[in-house]
Design a protein around this motif. Structure first.
Motif, mmCIF file in Angstrom:
data_model
loop_
_atom_site.group_PDB
_atom_site.id
_atom_site.type_symbol
_atom_site.label_atom_id
_atom_site.label_comp_id
_atom_site.label_asym_id
_atom_site.label_seq_id
_atom_site.Cartn_x
_atom_site.Cartn_y
_atom_site.Cartn_z
ATOM 1 N N ALA A 21 0.799 -1.222 0.000
ATOM 2 C CA ALA A 21 0.000 0.000 0.000
ATOM 3 C C ALA A 21 0.831 1.271 0.000
ATOM 4 O O ALA A 21 0.343 2.340 -0.372
ATOM 5 C CB ALA A 21 -0.945 0.002 1.213
ATOM 6 N N GLY A 22 2.091 1.169 0.413
ATOM 7 C CA GLY A 22 2.919 2.355 0.504
ATOM 8 C C GLY A 22 3.617 2.746 -0.778
ATOM 9 O O GLY A 22 4.245 3.810 -0.848
ATOM 10 N N ARG A 27 -0.567 3.400 -3.305
ATOM 11 C CA ARG A 27 -1.199 4.641 -2.859
ATOM 12 C C ARG A 27 -2.373 5.016 -3.765
ATOM 13 O O ARG A 27 -3.398 5.527 -3.290
ATOM 14 C CB ARG A 27 -0.165 5.764 -2.799
ATOM 15 C CG ARG A 27 0.819 5.585 -1.657
ATOM 16 C CD ARG A 27 1.929 6.612 -1.632
ATOM 17 N NE ARG A 27 2.761 6.399 -0.464
ATOM 18 C CZ ARG A 27 2.537 6.943 0.730
ATOM 19 N NH1 ARG A 27 1.521 7.781 0.893
ATOM 20 N NH2 ARG A 27 3.327 6.672 1.751
ATOM 21 N N VAL A 30 -5.227 2.783 -2.665
ATOM 22 C CA VAL A 30 -5.824 3.257 -1.420
ATOM 23 C C VAL A 30 -6.789 4.401 -1.707
ATOM 24 O O VAL A 30 -7.946 4.394 -1.263
ATOM 25 C CB VAL A 30 -4.738 3.696 -0.419
ATOM 26 C CG1 VAL A 30 -5.363 4.434 0.773
ATOM 27 C CG2 VAL A 30 -3.943 2.498 0.075
ATOM 28 N N ALA A 31 -6.336 5.402 -2.456
ATOM 29 C CA ALA A 31 -7.175 6.568 -2.740
ATOM 30 C C ALA A 31 -8.420 6.188 -3.543
ATOM 31 O O ALA A 31 -9.521 6.684 -3.267
ATOM 32 C CB ALA A 31 -6.356 7.611 -3.501
ATOM 33 N N GLY A 42 -3.994 -1.353 5.008
ATOM 34 C CA GLY A 42 -2.832 -1.499 4.154
ATOM 35 C C GLY A 42 -1.744 -2.334 4.788
ATOM 36 O O GLY A 42 -1.606 -2.363 6.018
ATOM 37 N N ASP A 44 2.533 -3.395 4.247
ATOM 38 C CA ASP A 44 3.787 -3.169 3.544
ATOM 39 C C ASP A 44 4.912 -3.710 4.400
ATOM 40 O O ASP A 44 4.687 -4.160 5.525
ATOM 41 C CB ASP A 44 3.999 -1.689 3.205
ATOM 42 C CG ASP A 44 4.614 -1.518 1.815
ATOM 43 O OD1 ASP A 44 5.661 -2.167 1.556
ATOM 44 O OD2 ASP A 44 4.064 -0.761 0.999
ATOM 45 N N LEU A 50 3.574 3.388 5.516
ATOM 46 C CA LEU A 50 2.127 3.494 5.672
ATOM 47 C C LEU A 50 1.699 4.676 6.524
ATOM 48 O O LEU A 50 0.505 4.984 6.608
ATOM 49 C CB LEU A 50 1.578 2.211 6.301
ATOM 50 C CG LEU A 50 1.900 0.892 5.591
ATOM 51 C CD1 LEU A 50 1.430 -0.285 6.434
ATOM 52 C CD2 LEU A 50 1.256 0.853 4.210
ATOM 53 N N SER A 52 1.706 7.906 6.421
ATOM 54 C CA SER A 52 0.984 9.058 5.881
ATOM 55 C C SER A 52 -0.380 8.698 5.311
ATOM 56 O O SER A 52 -1.116 9.581 4.855
ATOM 57 C CB SER A 52 1.828 9.742 4.798
ATOM 58 O OG SER A 52 2.044 8.860 3.709
ATOM 59 N N LEU A 53 -0.734 7.423 5.321
ATOM 60 C CA LEU A 53 -2.003 6.976 4.758
ATOM 61 C C LEU A 53 -3.066 6.846 5.840
ATOM 62 O O LEU A 53 -2.781 6.442 6.970
ATOM 63 C CB LEU A 53 -1.816 5.622 4.063
ATOM 64 C CG LEU A 53 -0.877 5.614 2.858
ATOM 65 C CD1 LEU A 53 -0.622 4.184 2.400
ATOM 66 C CD2 LEU A 53 -1.451 6.435 1.704
#
Length: 262
Positions: A21-22, A27, A30-31, A42, A44, A50, A52-53
């Motif tokens: 996910a990172g 990313r 995810v969005a 997520g 990784d 991760l 900042s998500l």
């Protein structure tokens, strides 16, 4: 999205787990799934990737380490948080030619890109079967469909297609769908840096793609959303290239040989 579109393509309140996910594609995934109303977790290899998500759960494991995968997936299961949708996106490759692949490189590429994906998917599939269904999308590569270098990676990604088809056939009766996306080269900052460092590279790469460009991460993510959504409820065991036309045929051959001799 309109209400009708959300009903067809939306995943409101569905729980989606995205591996890798990172990264750039991760990313975008995810969005895209969050925009479709999903609750997204997520995974990784490093928690810093991760941070900042905005995620419901953060999992960290090394795809070459089944023990770490088992630990993190058990933690998710104990929290009654096994996903409704799994996007198996994590992967890795080196730019190897066949004569550069030794046993260690072969084993590592298969461990990350195939065996690791199997270890993540196995407990998810079991939970989906108990629940009565779910959707899995594997992010493979055009390398699974034809040879573009990276032979160990290609073998692993081709294995993902075979595994997805096995899930589609043997777990369809309990409502589980499994499909595969095969991206071509994806325009990420890494490609931008390569084009900057090698001014002539774009002129060598882009003519191989009928659309005249590389795909971007959002295009891969939207294809994954489609396959995971109710819009694809009758699709399982399918392989969808998202590759700007690369695998449709040899565009460079047509231009250089056929058109050039006309």
């Amino acid at each position: 999205m309109t209400i009708a579109a959300m009903e067809l393509f939306g995943l409101k309140d569905r729980h989606v787990l995205i591996t890798g996910a990172g990264g750039g594609i991760g990313r975008a995934l995810v969005a895209t799934f969050q925009a479709a109303g999903a609750r997204v977790s997520g995974a990784d290899r490093d928690l810093s990737l991760l941070e900042s998500l905005d995620l419901v759960h953060r999992l960290t494991f090394d795809l070459t380490d089944p023990t770490s995968i088992t630990r993190e997936m058990a933690r998710l299961d104990e929290a009654d948080a096994m996903p409704d949708v799994l996007i198996s996106n994590a992967g890795f490759t080196r730019a190897d030619m066949l004569d550069q692949v030794d046993t260690a490189a072969w084993d590592n590429e298969l461990a990350i890109n195939l065996t690791g994906a199997f270890h993540v998917a196995t407990p998810v599939v079991a939970a989906m079967a108990r629940r009565g269904g779910g959707a899995i999308v594997f992010i493979a590569s055009v390398n699974a469909l034809a040879h573009y270098g990276n032979p160990a990676y290609s073998a692993a990604k081709a294995g993902l297609i075979a595994y997805a088809k096995a899930l589609a056939v043997e777990r369809g009766a309990v409502g589980i769908r499994a499909n595969v996306i095969c991206p071509g080269s994806v325009r990420t900052p890494a490609w931008d840096h390569r084009f900057e460092r090698q001014p002539g590279l774009a002129a060598q790469v882009l003519p191989h793609y009928p659309l005249g460009r590389l795909v971007v991460a959002d295009e891969v993510a939207r294809a994954a959303l489609f396959l995971a959504s109710p819009a694809a409820s009758g699709i399982t065991g399918a392989v969808l290239p998202v590759d700007a036309g690369l695998t449709a045929g040899n565009y460079r051959f047509v231009k250089d040989v056929i058109e050039g001799s006309a």
